[in-house]
Design an enzyme around this catalytic site. Sequence first.
Site, PDB file in Angstrom:
ATOM      1  N   ASN A  69       0.797  -1.223   0.000  1.00  0.00           N
ATOM      2  CA  ASN A  69       0.000   0.000   0.000  1.00  0.00           C
ATOM      3  C   ASN A  69       0.831   1.276   0.000  1.00  0.00           C
ATOM      4  O   ASN A  69       0.272   2.381   0.125  1.00  0.00           O
ATOM      5  CB  ASN A  69      -0.943   0.013   1.213  1.00  0.00           C
ATOM      6  CG  ASN A  69      -1.909  -1.153   1.212  1.00  0.00           C
ATOM      7  OD1 ASN A  69      -1.966  -1.919   2.160  1.00  0.00           O
ATOM      8  ND2 ASN A  69      -2.652  -1.335   0.135  1.00  0.00           N
ATOM      9  N   HIS A 164      -9.288  -4.794  -0.717  1.00  0.00           N
ATOM     10  CA  HIS A 164      -8.251  -4.389  -1.681  1.00  0.00           C
ATOM     11  C   HIS A 164      -8.273  -5.424  -2.803  1.00  0.00           C
ATOM     12  O   HIS A 164      -8.504  -6.614  -2.549  1.00  0.00           O
ATOM     13  CB  HIS A 164      -6.842  -4.434  -1.065  1.00  0.00           C
ATOM     14  CG  HIS A 164      -6.466  -3.230  -0.245  1.00  0.00           C
ATOM     15  ND1 HIS A 164      -5.780  -3.340   0.950  1.00  0.00           N
ATOM     16  CD2 HIS A 164      -6.633  -1.904  -0.464  1.00  0.00           C
ATOM     17  CE1 HIS A 164      -5.556  -2.127   1.437  1.00  0.00           C
ATOM     18  NE2 HIS A 164      -6.067  -1.239   0.604  1.00  0.00           N
ATOM     19  N   ASP A 166      -5.893  -6.890  -4.248  1.00  0.00           N
ATOM     20  CA  ASP A 166      -4.935  -8.000  -4.081  1.00  0.00           C
ATOM     21  C   ASP A 166      -5.394  -9.044  -3.064  1.00  0.00           C
ATOM     22  O   ASP A 166      -4.714 -10.040  -2.838  1.00  0.00           O
ATOM     23  CB  ASP A 166      -3.522  -7.483  -3.745  1.00  0.00           C
ATOM     24  CG  ASP A 166      -3.412  -6.845  -2.377  1.00  0.00           C
ATOM     25  OD1 ASP A 166      -4.415  -6.802  -1.633  1.00  0.00           O
ATOM     26  OD2 ASP A 166      -2.305  -6.373  -2.045  1.00  0.00           O
ATOM     27  N   CYS A 260       0.374  -8.478   0.444  1.00  0.00           N
ATOM     28  CA  CYS A 260       0.294  -7.168   1.110  1.00  0.00           C
ATOM     29  C   CYS A 260       1.606  -6.776   1.776  1.00  0.00           C
ATOM     30  O   CYS A 260       1.869  -5.597   1.981  1.00  0.00           O
ATOM     31  CB  CYS A 260      -0.732  -7.181   2.229  1.00  0.00           C
ATOM     32  SG  CYS A 260      -2.350  -7.738   1.831  1.00  0.00           S
TER      33      CYS A 260
HETATM   34  N1  ARG Z   1      -4.809  -3.432   8.104  1.00  0.00           N
HETATM   35  C1  ARG Z   1      -4.472  -3.022   6.788  1.00  0.00           C
HETATM   36  C2  ARG Z   1      -5.573  -2.157   6.193  1.00  0.00           C
HETATM   37  O1  ARG Z   1      -6.716  -2.418   6.478  1.00  0.00           O
HETATM   38  C3  ARG Z   1      -4.189  -4.197   5.918  1.00  0.00           C
HETATM   39  C4  ARG Z   1      -3.720  -3.840   4.540  1.00  0.00           C
HETATM   40  C5  ARG Z   1      -3.503  -5.024   3.662  1.00  0.00           C
HETATM   41  N2  ARG Z   1      -2.938  -4.625   2.415  1.00  0.00           N
HETATM   42  C6  ARG Z   1      -3.290  -5.080   1.206  1.00  0.00           C
HETATM   43  N3  ARG Z   1      -2.599  -4.695   0.182  1.00  0.00           N
HETATM   44  N4  ARG Z   1      -4.330  -5.850   1.040  1.00  0.00           N
HETATM   45  O2  ARG Z   1      -5.342  -1.216   5.502  1.00  0.00           O
END
Ligand code: ARG
Length: 266
Positions: A69, A164, A166, A260
């Site tokens: 991210n 997300h 991904d 992630c």
């Molecule tokens: N706790 C983080 C959020 O909610 C997890 C992010 C996971 N990242 C991802 N690329 N799926 O933002």
Amino acid sequence: MSRLLVCPPDFFGIEYEINPWMHLNNRVNHERAVQQWHDLVSVFEKDLHIALERIVPLPGLPDLVFTANAGVVVGQTAVVSHFRHPERQQEEAHFENWFRSHGYDVMTLKPGLFFEGAGDLLGFTDLLFGGHGQRSDLGVYPILSKQFNREIIPLELIDSRFYHLDTCLCPLSGGELLYFPAAFDREGQEVLAARISVTHRLIVPEHEALKFSCNAVCIGKHVVLPAGCPTTEGLLQERGYETHAVQLDEFMKSGGSAKCLTLALD
Ligand code: ARG
């Protein structure tokens, strides 16, 4: 892809709830999380000979470990994320500094447009997919498509557990697509079926999608994915991929897994 950005989990934890996986009372076992993160890093470095860049972790930023991210890198340009939730917005400056100090041309989006980096934008060399409806705004994709001169197909995410892109879709190096169709609206499912031939669609079962089997990193013929997804591993192996399963359940408490925890730098 030969270089990945990662962030050691020194300050990883559940300090707020911004997705359905996160529960303040479901505390992270720090020792286990550190062990799992090192196991993941060891697969990349020792087994796959991938170069890793480590960004310095900061206290008070428990989700900094999820470097997917940070932004998205195309060539020498890094588009830095602008997070939807204020809880993660403090990460933006730290990631931006890292990109600048490592020689990237940094591009930021105009304020008010949310974009969560490679968590929501991924694809093949000439065709990208952009997730929206949960974190990133649909409006970023025409801008990025023009900037990178690549087609970006927007896909709406309709299930908050797959917030997300991904978390439910993983393009593979051979042109196949590993994904969980029910995470997308009907239009998204149709566009994927129209653009990816049926022989190239690898559909994961719901119970493994919920273990984030799509949150996988494909490097050449190797796929690194969370442990506990035998059907997904079978689908991949049938296509000639070597699978590397890593136990990452401490990170699932935050709604994240293998993909992630990494950002492709080239
Ligand atoms: N706790 C983080 C959020 O909610 C997890 C992010 C996971 N990242 C991802 N690329 N799926 O933002």
